[in-house]
Design a protein around this motif. Structure first.
Motif, short mmCIF file in Angstrom:
data_model
loop_
_atom_site.label_atom_id
_atom_site.label_comp_id
_atom_site.label_asym_id
_atom_site.label_seq_id
_atom_site.Cartn_x
_atom_site.Cartn_y
_atom_site.Cartn_z
N VAL A 7 0.55 4.80 0.96
CA VAL A 7 -0.41 5.52 1.79
C VAL A 7 -0.03 6.99 1.92
O VAL A 7 1.13 7.30 2.21
CB VAL A 7 -0.54 4.86 3.19
N THR A 51 0.77 -0.08 10.42
CA THR A 51 1.06 -1.23 9.56
C THR A 51 1.37 -2.46 10.40
O THR A 51 0.88 -3.56 10.12
CB THR A 51 2.24 -0.92 8.63
N LEU A 64 0.83 -1.20 0.00
CA LEU A 64 0.00 0.00 0.00
C LEU A 64 0.87 1.25 0.00
O LEU A 64 1.74 1.41 0.84
CB LEU A 64 -0.90 0.01 1.23
N ALA A 87 3.67 -1.51 3.56
CA ALA A 87 3.21 -0.15 3.26
C ALA A 87 4.39 0.80 3.24
O ALA A 87 5.43 0.55 3.85
CB ALA A 87 2.19 0.31 4.30
N LEU A 143 2.60 5.71 10.81
CA LEU A 143 2.19 4.74 9.80
C LEU A 143 2.85 3.39 10.02
O LEU A 143 2.25 2.34 9.73
CB LEU A 143 2.51 5.28 8.40
N TYR A 167 6.30 -1.86 7.52
CA TYR A 167 6.38 -0.52 6.96
C TYR A 167 7.79 -0.30 6.43
O TYR A 167 8.78 -0.56 7.13
CB TYR A 167 6.04 0.55 8.00
N TYR A 195 -6.83 4.30 8.00
CA TYR A 195 -6.89 3.70 6.67
C TYR A 195 -5.99 2.47 6.60
O TYR A 195 -6.41 1.41 6.11
CB TYR A 195 -6.46 4.74 5.64
N VAL A 196 -4.78 2.59 7.08
CA VAL A 196 -3.86 1.45 7.09
C VAL A 196 -4.43 0.32 7.95
O VAL A 196 -4.37 -0.86 7.58
CB VAL A 196 -2.47 1.87 7.59
#
Length: 212
Positions: free
Chosen positions: A146, A194, A144, A170, A190, A201, A161-162
Motif C-alpha cells: 500500500v 490493517t 497488499l 499489508a 496503516l 501489518y 483503501y486498506v
C-alpha cells in the motif's frame, strides 16, 4: 514465493529460482543482482517507477526478460520491447501469474494530465496498485503493498483503501518522499487500518524480505 522490498516502489518476487521485478525506478538503488529475471512489471511511466538505466541493468543480466506495462509505458520506454497490458489482462510468465487491474493514475492536480496506471496481482497472492486506489474486484487480497506517501495522496486515503481491500497482510511502499518521522506516522496509521480489517501489518524496510 519470496518478496524483497527495495527503496520506494520497487519490489522483487522470487520463486523456483526465477525473479520478477516491479517498478524499479529512480529512487531505488541500482539493481545489480538480476540474473534469472523472467519479467519486469512497470505500473506507469513516472521515473520513480522505472528508468532506462534500471531496465538496462536488468536486461544485461537477463536479456530474455519480458517487460510489461500500460500504453503510457510502451510510449515512454520506446527504446525497449515493452508488452502492453491493460486492466483485465492475465499474463503467464512462469513461474509467475500476473493479473492487471485499475487503468488510471490517481489525480495529482487538475493542471496535470492523468496517465495510464495498472495494478498487478502476482500469483493471486500479492497486490500492488501502483499509483492508484484501484481495488481488485473479486479478489481476496492476501498481501497488499500500500502506498504510504506521495504528492497525489493523503494518509486518510491510504487508510480507507486498506479498510476497503481488507488484506490479510499489508506493508507500506512508495515512501521515499517521507521523512523518518513521516514514515513512522504512516506506518502507525496503516497498521491500525490493517488490524481493523483483521489483518497484520508488517513494517518492511528496504532490504527486508517476506515469505508469501
Amino acid at each position: 514465493m519470496r518478496l524483497t522490498k527495495f527503496e520506494h516502489a520497487a519490489l522483487l518476487l522470487e520463486q523456483s529460482g526465477r525473479k520478477l521485478f516491479v517498478d524499479p525506478g529512480s529512487f531505488t538503488t541500482p539493481i545489480t543482482d538480476a540474473a534469472n529475471t523472467v519479467a519486469v512489471v512497470i505500473t506507469h511511466e513516472h521515473p520513480d517507477h522505472w528508468t532506462p538505466d534500471q531496465l538496462r541493468r536488468i536486461l544485461e543480466a537477463s536479456p530474455d526478460a519480458m517487460l510489461y506495462g500500460p500504453e503510457g509505458v510502451v510510449r515512454a520506454a520506446s527504446d525497449f520491447a515493452v508488452t502492453r497490458v491493460d486492466p483485465g489482462d492475465t499474463v503467464e510468465v512462469a513461474p509467475f501469474s500476473l493479473r492487471f487491474f485499475g487503468g488510471r493514475h490517481a489525480v495529482i492536480h487538475s493542471s496535470i494530465p492523468v496517465i495510464d496506471n495498472v495494478g498487478v496481482l502476482v500469483n493471486d497472492t500479492l497486490y500492488y496498485p501502483g499509483d492508484s486506489w484501484a481495488v481488485p474486484e473479486g479478489v481476496e487480497v492476501d498481501t497488499l503493498a500500500v502506498p504510504a506517501g506521495a504528492p497525489w495522496m493523503k494518509i486518510a486515503e491510504a487508510m480507507d483503501y486498506v479498510l476497503e481491500v481488507k488484506p490479510k497482510r499489508a506493508f507500506g511502499t512508495h515512501e521515499m518522499v517521507l521523512s523518518v518521522a513521516g514514515k513512522s506516522m504512516a506506518a502507525d496509521r496503516l497498521a491500525w487500518a490493517t488490524a481493523e480489517g483483521g489483518g497484520e501489518y508488517v513494517n518492511l524496510q528496504p532490504g527486508d524480505s517476506l515469505d508469501l
